[in-house]
Structures are given as structure tokens and as C-alpha cells.
Scaffold this active site. Structure first.
Site, PDB file in Angstrom:
ATOM      1  N   ASP A  90       0.845  -1.193   0.000  1.00  0.00           N
ATOM      2  CA  ASP A  90       0.000   0.000   0.000  1.00  0.00           C
ATOM      3  C   ASP A  90       0.885   1.248   0.000  1.00  0.00           C
ATOM      4  OD1 ASP A  90      -2.217   1.603   0.109  1.00  0.00           O
ATOM      5  OD2 ASP A  90      -2.656   1.226   2.220  1.00  0.00           O
TER       6      ASP A  90
ATOM      7  N   GLN B 209      -0.233  11.873  -4.362  1.00  0.00           N
ATOM      8  CA  GLN B 209      -0.210  11.945  -2.902  1.00  0.00           C
ATOM      9  C   GLN B 209       1.151  11.573  -2.326  1.00  0.00           C
ATOM     10  OE1 GLN B 209      -4.022  10.687  -0.881  1.00  0.00           O
ATOM     11  NE2 GLN B 209      -4.402   9.741  -2.871  1.00  0.00           N
TER      12      GLN B 209
END
Length: 729
Positions: A218, A249
Site C-alpha cells: 500500500d 499523494q
């Protein structure tokens, strides 16, 4: 496939053809996809213990285990769900001898590392640099992220011909040898040593490559080089590597994160499948539109078109305040209004770029009697009394840990003053002993007074008893014994009448006992909870792990810590050139893009309401200065009724300069005057904020050209011409 998933999510969960890149935009349900993919693999017959899922916080790992359990009962505990650092620590515990580590090695946190580096600086003849210990820690950590041990870094520093890096190389070597002598590792070592282990021990490498049939990572955009190498190594045999992330991000370059890892995934794996998650479930269309307009200005990104079926929400508010105090008061008034309208305090968050900005908001919230919590301030496990008793535990469990023992040599006071401590350390150094061994031989140390000898003899006895107790007892009982045997609890009780903080400190120790009691219950008869595991878990915690979403208080935090969170109402504050983006005039294009990603992350934390604020003047480093609103407000294409201003010239088209319209931010007419790009001493200029003035000094050239202008109103300002909207007077 589950009805909980939309078509792209279902595609990502079901794909079994090798490397998979899931580009997951903000709020698109990436955790849901990872959890369902793990559950789907298990339901298809994959042994849970052959699945490795890597997250970036302990809290996220815990949540993932629970969610996997909800889909496949009992499987969550069997899957390897860890942060990179926790996974590495687990492997190093299992193979400590192969990694040339003691079986009970200590994991030192950042505060411990800083203290040892400060000592190393003094020992390297760089005592004047001790106030820069944090900088040295950061540089050494980045070197480890790049898999450079101290020998390799020394070669690099010599090749660079940089005196500072050569100093770092000396300190790095001394620091590393001190860690080794203490039987300890820092965060960077966990990754570095596992990568070295995998590289140098072929049987071990092959064993784990065979073991992990599926590897999922992740937040792949935030991986550093060491994490990238470890991921590729573990997935090399089965090639069932699934990475999830969003280049938009990526905000942790200062921690070593390399955005190229996600941008070049398809280059690393030519046969990679790419699935884009673009349906946002979090925010209103207005918030998504503004955030997307901001991030579209970045060049290093993978294009996505976020959209949502959420109903239209309120317009985004942009507010200008006269100064930072007025900004904080205005934000608090809006918080009160939202609370009166039914929004819970826990559903509101105030973000800022730097920790120092929190003070004004804390004071204003206190005056309004509004509960708040500052995330990322001194963490519970970093409070002095908690660190003291945990240092006792580490020293007792790992007799080589001189770093932890040094912290508590004279805490509580036992007659071992600075002079006695220096004699003890000199004896240990001269005789190649650990500090614990020197304490045991205190009778042979010259220069110690009777009180110091008695104190050290008492400490030796206490540590011997604690070593037995902590190995034999449950964590909670062992810590109770420690507090009694060391006299720490009684020592604090004795301060209740004279120290206003003593009661709070005792309360913190009681909370530590509560945490240990909960941890003790996590064990089983076959695998009882061990205090060593608790100490390691504490050392590996991040600031985000301490965040409690249920706490009934307004959240104050830096934008970096907001990653992964969401709130119904978000205030993004301090949106000014030089603050957010920070130090805008000195940025490289890469740094500016990271600041823009940081703004994008801040905006996309908001679910229903988003407020952006900036101050016309702000006091920084003791001096008040006028500020231009952040370029990010303009890039968001928002209109406000705030004070008109003429903002900076856009980077890509210096000749197309926006100018404030009467209603807020808007474009100028084509024949409007263009800001100057060439200036010289003595030139008369005009600035929309400060009026007319004269250039008195110039420095730099090209995009780095700076000028000092004495304005007619008595104000003097140093400006970067590239961004300052200077016009001919």
C-alpha cells in the site's frame, strides 16, 4: 465479486496475471480493494501465511487484519500484515545471528538516535555541531534508505568533496559503532540490514521468495529505495506483486520517499496491468474539482479523472485575515458556528504547514473553551517518565544497551553525578566494557566517591533482579515490579507537593500499565505476550498511530500527518507564498510539485466542507512580513470576496499575469502591464502590496534573481523577481 465493489475495484481484486499497479485516487476505496484482494486469494485456496501485505502505519496494519477477518474468519492473524519496519524487525529477530545482531537487540527510536549522534559529534571533535544533531540524524537516515552503510557513505562523501558530508561520514561511523556496542539498531538499520541479509544469504533469500506467493504494498508512492529493493527481491520468484498508490499523494520526499518508484513501475515490470480507481466516495464535487485543478499543474504524475456520485455540497470558502491571530480567531468562530449547527468537534480538523502555526489555534480554542488535540506533538511514549521506565526495561532485557542505561544512571537520584558518570564511562571505554559491565565493576573504577559507589552497586542489584522479573513475568506485572524496584513510582509520589506536573506523570505511568495490561491479554498460552515485543512495537510507532478518531475534540495537525485521514469539515490554513508552498522562491521544480501534492492531500481530506485561509501579514521568526496568497488558491480556480491582490506570475507563462478582479481572483485584460523580469539598482518600481519604491540591491540571476526594494512607505523588502509582481513605477 462482492457487490461492495465497483467495476474497476472488482477488476483489481480479481486480476491474477502477474504484476499489478492500482492507481488509487484520493478517497477511491483503496483499502477496501486490498482487503478484498487478500480475502479473495484466501478463498481461492492461497495459504494466508504465504501472503505479505505491507502498510505504512501500525494502525493501518491492525485495521487491515480486522477487515480481512471480517471477510474470512480467522485469516487476518495468519496473513503477514506489517509495516516495512515491523516486517524487517520480525525477520531480523528470526535471523539475528545471520544478521550479526544479538537475539535481544534494541530498536532505538528517533530521540535515542539523536542523543547518540550528539555524543558521536562530540567524540569526533565536532562538539560545536551538537545543536545540529537532528540534521546529522536525517542525513544518516537518508543514507541508510539508499542502502549506504558507513563505509559506502564515506566513499561517496570523499567523491563529493563536500566537507559537511565528510563530517557526516565520520559521525556515521562512530554512531554505528556505538549502536553496535549497545546491541541496538535504528529505523534505517531495520531496512538496511534486511536488504543486506537478503543479498548476502542466498538460501534465506530463496526461502522467503518461495514463501510469499503474493506481495501487496500500500502507499507505494511513499516507498524509499530500500523498501523498493526489498519489495522487488521478495516478489522476484512468483511475480505476484500488487502495488497500490497515487503519485499525486507522494509527500514524504524529506523522509526518503522516491516518487519514481510508482511512476516507473511499468518500466520495471513491462507486463504490468494498470487499473485506475477514479470514483471518489469521500468528497463533494466542489472539493474534487478544486483539488483536481490544483494537482493538474504538476507534470510528474499519472493522469486520473476523479469523479463522484456524492451530492453537491457547499461552496469552498476562501478567507483572508489581517494577520495570524485574526486568522485563528476567525477559524474558531466558524468552528463554533458549525458546532451550533450540529457538527461534532471530532468531525472538524485544522491543518497547517508547520508545527509552529498550532500555537495561535490552541490559544484561540482554549479561550473559546473548545476541546482540541494536537496530533504529532510530544507522543505518549516520548514523555520523559514513560521513556525513563522503558529505558530501565530495555537495559535490563539487553545488558549491552548502554544507551538506555545511560539515560537512567542517576534517575531517580542515587549519588551518581556528572563527574562520577564521566569516570564510569571512561573506565568502560578503556576496558572495552559495556556500561552495564562497568556498573557491575564499580568497585574498580577510580575517582568515584562513596555515594556514587553505593548508588551504582544498588543499580547493579536492581538490574539483576529486573532481568529475572521481566523474563519471568507478564508484561504488566513486570512493569509493576520495575516501578517498585527502581523506586521510580515512590520518587514521583514524593514530588506531589512541590511539582505541579508530578500527578500528571504518575497518571502517565498508570496509563502505561493499562497499555501493558491490554498487551498482556493479546497473548495466548502457546505464545504469551512478551515485554520485548511491546518495547519493539512502541519504538516503531509513528505520530499517526496515536490518532484517535473517536476523541471528542477538534483535531490540529500538520498536513503531512493528515495523510490517510478524512473529516467532514477541514480548514487548511496559512496558504501564503513562502509558507504554503513553504520558502517558495527557493524551490526546485521537484520540491514545488511536492508542495502542490501536499496541498492536494490537504484538500482531499475534506468530505463536506473545505475552508482555505491566508493572512495578509504573518510574524515568522519574530518578524512580521506581508504575504501574497498562495498560488494554490489561484490554481484551485476559486473566487472570493477577500481583499483584492495582484498575485505572482505563473511559472509557465510569465507574460500572462493574473490580476485581482473586483470580486476576488480573476484574469487581467491582455493589454495590462506585465511585471518586470529585469531590474537594476536605482530603478523605480511599483508593487501591488507595498506601493512604489526604489531597487537598492540585486543578487543572483535568471530565475534566482533577487532584489531589495525600499518602498516609499518606509517598508524594505527582499523579493524574488520570478514571483514578485513588480511593475514599472
Amino acid at each position: 465479486m462482492s457487490s461492495e465493489l465497483n467495476p474497476p475495484q472488482s477488476e483489481a481484486v480479481a486480476y491474477r496475471g502477474g504484476p499489478l499497479l492500482i492507481l488509487a485516487g484520493a478517497g477511491t476505496g483503496k483499502t477496501r480493494v486490498i482487503v478484498h484482494r487478500v480475502a479473495s486469494l484466501i478463498k481461492e485456496g492461497v495459504d494466508p501465511s504465504r501472503i505479505l501485505a505491507v502498510t505504512f502505519t501500525n494502525k493501518a496494519a491492525q485495521e487491515m487484519r480486522h477487515r480481512v477477518d471480517a471477510l474470512v474468519a480467522g485469516a487476518g492473524a495468519q496473513v503477514w500484515v506489517n509495516t516495512f519496519h515491523a516486517f524487517s524487525a520480525k525477520l531480523l529477530r528470526r535471523h539475528a545471528e545471520a544478521a550479526k545482531l544479538p537475539p535481544r537487540f534494541t530498536v532505538f527510536d528517533s530521540a535515542d538516535s539523536k542523543r547518540v549522534v550528539a555524543e558521536s559529534l562530540a567524540e569526533c571533535g565536532l562538539a560545536d555541531e551538537r545543536n545540529k544533531a537532528g540534521l546529522y540524524v536525517s542525513v544518516i537516515s537518508r543514507a541508510k534508505d539508499d542502502l549506504l552503510d558507513f563505509q559506502s557513505y564515506a566513499i561517496y562523501a570523499m567523491a563529493q568533496g563536500d566537507p559537511f558530508r565528510q563530517n557526516v561520514a565520520k559521525v556515521y561511523e562512530r554512531y554505528q559503532k556505538k549502536l553496535q556496542a549497545a546491541g541496538g539498531v535504528d529505523f534505517g538499520d531495520l531496512l538496511l540490514k534486511v536488504c543486506e541479509l537478503m543479498k548476502n544469504d542466498e538460501p534465506l533469500r530463496v526461502r522467503y521468495q518461495k514463501l510469499f506467493e503474493h506481495v501487496l504494498v500500500d502507499e507505494y508512492q511513499d516507498t524509499n529505495h530500500a523498501q523498493y529493493v526489498l519489495t522487488k527481491t521478495l516478489a522476484a520468484q512468483h511475480r505476484n506483486l500488487c502495488v497500490v498508490g497515487d503519485a499525486d499523494q507522494s509527500i514524504y520526499a524529506f523522509r526518503g520517499a522516491n516518487i519514481r518508484n510508482i511512476l516507473e513501475f511499468e518500466t520495471d515490470f513491462k507486463d504490468a496491468k494498470v487499473v485506475k480507481l477514479e470514483q471518489n466516495y469521500r468528497s463533494t464535487p466542489q472539493i474534487l474539482s478544486a483539488a483536481s485543478s490544483v494537482i493538474a499543474n504538476n507534470r510528474k504524475r499519472q493522469a486520473k479523472e476523479l469523479w463522484t456520485e456524492n451530492p453537491a455540497g457547499e461552496a469552498i470558502v476562501v478567507e483572508e485575515a489581517p494577520d495570524e491571530r485574526a486568522e485563528a480567531r476567525w477559524v474558531v468562530r466558524r468552528i463554533v458556528e458549525l458546532a451550533e449547527a450540529g457538527t461534532s468537534f471530532k468531525d472538524m480538523a485544522v491543518f497547517y504547514r508547520t508545527n509552529a502555526q498550532s500555537r495561535q489555534f490552541e490559544e484561540s480554542l482554549s479561550l473559546a473553551s473548545i476541546p482540541y488535540r494536537v496530533v504529532g506533538s510530544v507522543r505518549f511514549y516520548e514523555r520523559k517518565e514513560v521513556k525513563d521506565v522503558l529505558a530501565y526495561a530495555r537495559a535490563a532485557l539487553n545488558p549491552s544497551d548502554s544507551v538506555s542505561l545511560d539515560r537512567v544512571l542517576n534517575t531517580p537520584a542515587r549519588g551518581v553525578g556528572k563527574t562520577a558518570e564521566d569516570h564510569l564511562k571512561a573506565y568502560a571505554l578503556a576496558n572495552e566494557l559495556t556500561l552495564r559491565e562497568a556498573v557491575a565493576k564499580q568497585g574498580m573504577v577510580e575517582g568515584l566517591g562513596p555515594a556514587a559507589r553505593r548508588g551504582l552497586a544498588e543499580l547493579d542489584h536492581v538490574l539483576t533482579l529486573l532481568e529475572r522479573d521481566l523474563h519471568a513475568m507478564a508484561p504488566h506485572d513486570g512493569m509493576n515490579s520495575l516501578l517498585k524496584r527502581t523506586g521510580y513510582w515512590v520518587w514521583l509520589e514524593g514530588q506531589l507537593d512541590t511539582d505541579l506536573e508530578a500527578a500528571s506523570r504518575l497518571g502517565n505511568l498508570q496509563e502505561l500499565l493499562n497499555a501493558l495490561a491490554e498487551f498482556s491479554q493479546s497473548g495466548t498460552p502457546e505464545a504469551p505476550a512478551r515485554l520485548e515485543a511491546f518495547l519493539e512495537e512502541v519504538a516503531l510507532q509513528s505520530g499517526a498511530d496515536s490518532y484517535d478518531a473517536a476523541a471528542p475534540a477538534v483535531t490540529l495537525m500538520t498536513v503531512h500527518l493528515a495523510k490517510g485521514l478524512e473529516f467532514p469539515a477541514v480548514f487548511v490554513t496559512g496558504l501564503e507564498e513562502g509558507l504554503f508552498p513553504i520558502a517558495a522562491g527557493n524551490f526546485s521544480p521537484e520540491e514545488l510539485e511536492e508542495e502542490r501534492r501536499l496541498c492536494y492531500v490537504a484538500m482531499t481530506r475534506a468530505k463536506k466542507r473545505l475552508v482555505l485561509t491566508h493572512a495578509a501579514t504573518r510574524r515568522l521568526f519574530g518578524r512580521a512580513s506581508a504575504n501574497l496568497p498562495s498560488r494554490f488558491i489561484l490554481e484551485a480556480k476559486l473566487v472570493t470576496g477577500a481583499r483584492a491582490f495582484a498575485p505572482f506570475a505563473p511559472e509557465e507563462a510569465q507574460a500572462s499575469v493574473p490580476k485581482a478582479s473586483p470580486g476576488g481572483y480573476g484574469p487581467i485584460s491582455p493589454d495590462a502591464p506585465v511585471p518586470l523580469t529585469r531590474v537594476k539598482n536605482g530603478m523605480r518600481v511599483r508593487h501591488p502590496e507595498f506601493g512604489k519604491g526604489r531597487v537598492v540591491e540585486t543578487s543572483g540571476s535568471g530565475e534566482s534573481l533577487r532584489v531589495t526594494v525600499h518602498f516609499d512607505n518606509g517598508v524594505a523588502r527582499k523579493l524574488l523577481v520570478r514571483y514578485a509582481p513588480l511593475l514599472p513605477a
